[in-house]
Write a protein that holds these residues in place. Sequence first.
Motif, mmCIF file in Angstrom:
data_model
loop_
_atom_site.group_PDB
_atom_site.id
_atom_site.type_symbol
_atom_site.label_atom_id
_atom_site.label_comp_id
_atom_site.label_asym_id
_atom_site.label_seq_id
_atom_site.Cartn_x
_atom_site.Cartn_y
_atom_site.Cartn_z
ATOM 1 N N ARG A 10 104.004 10.300 -61.890
ATOM 2 C CA ARG A 10 102.965 10.011 -60.893
ATOM 3 C C ARG A 10 103.562 9.241 -59.714
ATOM 4 O O ARG A 10 103.237 9.501 -58.559
ATOM 5 C CB ARG A 10 101.841 9.170 -61.502
ATOM 6 N N VAL A 57 106.676 9.298 -58.686
ATOM 7 C CA VAL A 57 107.552 10.189 -57.920
ATOM 8 C C VAL A 57 106.724 11.009 -56.936
ATOM 9 O O VAL A 57 107.045 11.105 -55.739
ATOM 10 C CB VAL A 57 108.323 11.134 -58.871
ATOM 11 N N ALA A 58 105.610 11.577 -57.439
ATOM 12 C CA ALA A 58 104.776 12.418 -56.565
ATOM 13 C C ALA A 58 104.133 11.596 -55.455
ATOM 14 O O ALA A 58 103.927 12.086 -54.354
ATOM 15 C CB ALA A 58 103.693 13.117 -57.397
ATOM 16 N N ALA A 59 103.827 10.333 -55.742
ATOM 17 C CA ALA A 59 103.066 9.512 -54.788
ATOM 18 C C ALA A 59 103.937 8.883 -53.712
ATOM 19 O O ALA A 59 103.410 8.441 -52.691
ATOM 20 C CB ALA A 59 102.307 8.418 -55.540
#
Lengths: 69, 410
Positions: free
Chosen positions: A48, A50-52
């Motif tokens: 999460r 990494v994506a954010a």
Amino acid sequence: MNVVVDLNRCQGYAQCAFLAPEVFAMHGEEALLYHPVVPDGQQERVLRAVAACPVQAILVGEEAGTGER
Amino acid sequence: MAADPETLIERITDYASRPDPYPLYAELREHGVARQQNGSYLVGTYHEITALLHDPRISSDRRNRTEPDEAGDEEQGIPPSFIGLDDPEHHRLRSLAMRSFGPPHNPGRIDALHGEITRIVQDLLAQLRTRDRIDLVDEFAYPLPVTVICRLLGVPTEDEPTFRGWSDTIVSGLDPARGADPTERQRAAADARRAMGIYLGELAASRRGNPGADMLSAFATDPGPDHGGFNQIEIMTTAVLLLIAGHETTVNLITNGMLTLLRHPEALERLRDEPALMPRAVEELLRYEPPVQMLPQRTPLADIEINGVTVPRGAPLILVLASGSRDPRRFPEPDRFDPGREDNQHLGFGGGVHSCFGAPLARLETQAALTALIQHLDAPRLVEDPPPYRRSPVLRGPRHLLIDHDRAGG
């Protein structure tokens, strides 16, 4: 799972420190500390984070940190 | 026939454009920077918006506009919250609010909400599953973030009907002028901000003797760093900002998200099979159908040049984030919804020192909401497309989203 943060890219938005606080921590308002080896049970939170990341500074994978990509 | 770029803001804010403003944004990007008949300037290209978000000559304080408006009139309302201030005041107040919300002082606060968010989602879903036709907005996407922000701030959920009215009025005051005189709307918005501020300020004051774990208690009791904690007016303005932002934005992200997935069944199926992809998919939604379409509050403090156009000091400067996030010079195939998109530094949460305060909370709520919806609604389908939209061109999203599904157990 291993993590590397490109600290040249990091701008201190701290999204990772909110979303995976046992792996990433803000030291004061700017400097970032992190555990390069992700503890068990934290993988989902790290993904999460990494994506954010607004500047996409977090590299994750089995090889991250070993110099391979 | 070429349309007049000076009328873009009128055409974008026209309610008829709400279902699909994206062709107008493409037109805006052709012009780079577009001066409007009312003297404001629109910017719609990614690299220019990004630069302006980091430019200290760009103020977020409307009182720096050459033609002041009612929203900045302190006799009428209460002072701006930190979203409408510049550093160093902005930084002081935002950092104070952050002390009870996130790192470095309270790093575990949002992570600790996981369980509660999941419980609220499951409770709402249990009700949805008993009926064939649901309104995703009223029955799910609105109550979820409202319940969460109320718990977090320490606001009684049963007061929701009261502050919903104030919130609607405040949001309508945000609309960039549509040619008509905006004074009355902004006056009403200022009154509503003051009323909500008094309500929240009294709630916070009542916690002083008996503080809880909520943020209003922290606002009222935290002595703060060297330069001190909040004063009573600052508690009011900050609490109003967080309550509004917490319940006027995430509702649209969840609803725009479900609408987008129902329009892209292959993406919905993929996410059902690969739930680990959801965090990326939510980032793509923030790029493709962002709940905050533009930042209408910026003002240059000096004459500045953008793409060869001089924007004079004091002119309203509107950064159209949703246009920047569809800029083909930054994103390949920008009009394609790709839940696995990797290079995705979208403008959904703005950027620079004013980047969205509540972003991690919005992310978690939306990830939990969409994951649960696609796992538990059987064969969901849109009843009408496009759905009816809310009025605001700034905080854009459906007012209702009717979905039919096969009811659990028959």
